[in-house]
Design an enzyme around this catalytic site. Structure first.
Site, PDB file in Angstrom:
ATOM      1  N   SER A 134       0.795  -1.224   0.000  1.00 41.32           N
ATOM      2  CA  SER A 134       0.000   0.000   0.000  1.00 41.32           C
ATOM      3  C   SER A 134       0.828   1.276   0.000  1.00 41.32           C
ATOM      4  O   SER A 134       0.358   2.307  -0.462  1.00 41.32           O
ATOM      5  CB  SER A 134      -0.962  -0.005   1.186  1.00 41.32           C
ATOM      6  N   HIS A 146      -5.488  -3.040  -2.732  1.00 40.61           N
ATOM      7  CA  HIS A 146      -5.171  -2.065  -3.790  1.00 40.61           C
ATOM      8  C   HIS A 146      -5.106  -2.692  -5.179  1.00 40.61           C
ATOM      9  O   HIS A 146      -4.836  -2.001  -6.148  1.00 40.61           O
ATOM     10  CB  HIS A 146      -3.849  -1.366  -3.485  1.00 40.61           C
ATOM     11  N   LYS A 198     -11.706   1.171  -1.506  1.00 38.78           N
ATOM     12  CA  LYS A 198     -10.711   1.740  -2.420  1.00 38.78           C
ATOM     13  C   LYS A 198     -11.276   1.768  -3.837  1.00 38.78           C
ATOM     14  O   LYS A 198     -12.155   2.572  -4.099  1.00 38.78           O
ATOM     15  CB  LYS A 198      -9.406   0.975  -2.250  1.00 38.78           C
TER      16      LYS A 198
HETATM   17  C1  LIG Z   1      -6.812   0.073   3.444  1.00 35.83           C
HETATM   18  C2  LIG Z   1      -6.253  -1.263   3.706  1.00 35.83           C
HETATM   19  C3  LIG Z   1      -6.848  -2.121   4.624  1.00 35.83           C
HETATM   20  C4  LIG Z   1      -7.978  -1.682   5.516  1.00 35.83           C
HETATM   21  O1  LIG Z   1      -9.164  -1.658   4.836  1.00 35.83           O
HETATM   22  P1  LIG Z   1     -10.332  -0.746   5.418  1.00 35.83           P
HETATM   23  O2  LIG Z   1     -11.548  -1.228   4.721  1.00 35.83           O
HETATM   24  O3  LIG Z   1      -9.976   0.651   5.069  1.00 35.83           O
HETATM   25  O4  LIG Z   1     -10.360  -0.983   6.890  1.00 35.83           O
HETATM   26  C5  LIG Z   1      -6.366  -3.397   4.747  1.00 35.83           C
HETATM   27  N1  LIG Z   1      -5.299  -3.805   4.031  1.00 35.83           N
HETATM   28  C6  LIG Z   1      -4.681  -2.994   3.154  1.00 35.83           C
HETATM   29  C7  LIG Z   1      -3.507  -3.501   2.389  1.00 35.83           C
HETATM   30  C8  LIG Z   1      -5.124  -1.694   2.978  1.00 35.83           C
HETATM   31  O5  LIG Z   1      -4.503  -0.878   2.148  1.00 35.83           O
END
Ligand SMILES: *Cc1c(COP(=O)(O)O)cnc(C)c1O
Length: 393
Positions: free
Chosen positions: A176, A204, A236
């Protein structure tokens, strides 16, 4: 004195690590209003531009008319409603897995999957750069916890030699803060030799990666045997909220029976599931979003290299500019902001010490013209920063 919070906060400030929340006063999108200022933003995770899509908004509104607002209870009591169930079926079909389970956040999906699968006497092996939720999940599980060198299948193999009990290998699909891809073919092969299971959190990757947006497993053509535990998040590229775990019938049933972060929480509002069903449809059918995004990524990398910026090994919409020093990253971010651009400075502890960076993220909603504005402002700010630093010494 116990609880000396002011000293702790002051220390954080002096280390240039104090965080502030920008106040977003508009919907998510390339053009935002933040703290009263109109800005061109390159920092959201809305990679496909679906967070403010009219069809997704309509699905949310229609969903609220039909299903009300609150989930009302946990899934096991009376909170598991038809839209949740339909979304799970659609996500299973999308990922090519027998079943999928819906969660309210990715953080909880990760806590749930890891803690339900391993415990005392077992082993969990994680990439050093995994998302905080995965690292927290590993620690919470009570299993022997060890981190292998970033994306290094040999380092993983060494740890697999010493593993005991059920062994879970856990990795981000797309990292990320770096934007690079997990070397899944090599990691999965190492795990398979030791009968370890691989869990991939592709928060992502779903959306931008794969011919149909199916993420890193579609990109590498990996099936259920390679990646038995597949996690995706919906906040996302899907542009909505929530997360899912996809896998075998037995895996999903195990989570329903044993995963405390699944059992002891209220289901997400059903209308959000209605919105995600719509965004899933758009994510799959509108291939032009991925194509446009790929063009923007290529142009950004070319332009940034011409300026002399240090990029990372990323084929994804996450395009960090490596700066090193936290103060310097903040300064560059501030210079961009003076020019009407919003790019976040990411500092330790989110990233390792000495690797502060500007995390540029691109979205299919950005136009080519907006990307040129970013490159122009970066060229100007970078030249100015170098000049300032030369004057300082
Ligand atoms: C954003 C993210 C999460 C968390 O997800 P949320 O739905 O925002 O709690 C988990 N793992 C990765 C790799 C992320 O980038």
């Amino acid at each position: 004195m116990p609880f000396d919070l002011s000293a702790r906060l002051a220390e954080r400030r002096s280390a240039q690590l104090f965080r502030q929340r920008p106040l977003l006063e508009s919907p998510q999108g390339p053009e935002v209003v933040v703290d009263g200022q109109p800005l061109l933003a390159f920092c959201s995770n809305d990679y496909l531009g679906l967070a403010n899509h009219p069809d997704v908004i309509r699905a949310l509104r229609d969903g609220a008319e039909k299903w009300g607002v609150g989930g009302g209870a946990s899934h096991l009591v009376i909170g598991h409603s038809t839209p949740h169930h339909e979304l799970e079926e659609a996500l299973a079909e999308f990922t090519g897995r027998p079943r999928a389970l819906l969660f309210s956040t990715g953080y909880m999906a990760n806590l749930a999957a890891v803690t339900a699968l391993v415990g005392q006497g077992d082993t969990v092996l994680e990439d050093r750069l995994n998302h905080a939720s995965l690292l927290d999940a590993g620690l919470l599980s009570g299993a022997r916890f060890s981190r292998y060198l970033h994306n290094d299948a040999d380092s993983l193999a060494k740890r697999l030699e010493k593993a005991e009990g059920n062994t879970l290998v856990v990795t981000d699909g797309v990292f990320s803060m770096d934007g690079d891809l997990a070397d899944l073919p090599a990691l999965c092969a190492a795990a398979r030799r030791k009968q370890a299971w691989v869990m991939v959190d592709d928060a992502h990757g779903f959306g931008p990666l794969g011919a149909h947006g199916g993420g890193i497993v579609e990109h590498f053509g990996l099936g259920l045997d390679d990646v038995p535990v597949l996690v995706g998040t919906l906040g996302k590229a899907f542009g909505t909220a929530g997360a899912f775990v996809a896998g075998s019938e037995e895996l999903i049933e195990t989570l329903i029976q044993f995963a405390r972060p699944y059992i002891y929480t209220t289901s997400q509002p059903p209308a959000v599931a209605c919105a995600t069903l719509k965004s899933l449809e758009l994510l799959r059918s509108e291939g032009w979003r991925r194509e446009h995004l790929d063009k923007l990524i290529a142009r950004f990398r070319q332009g940034a290299e011409e300026i002399g910026l240090e990029l990372m090994d990323s084929p994804t919409p996450i395009q960090p500019i490596l700066i090193g020093d936290s103060g310097r990253a903040l300064r560059l971010s501030a210079m961009l902001r003076e020019r009407g651009l919003l790019v976040g400075a990411i500092r330790p502890p989110t990233v390792p010490a000495g690797t502060a960076r500007l995390r540029v993220t691109l979205s299919a909603a950005h136009s080519e013209k907006q990307l040129e504005s970013l490159l122009g402002a970066l060229a100007e700010s970078w030249a100015l920063l170098i000049k300032e630093e030369a004057a300082d010494v």
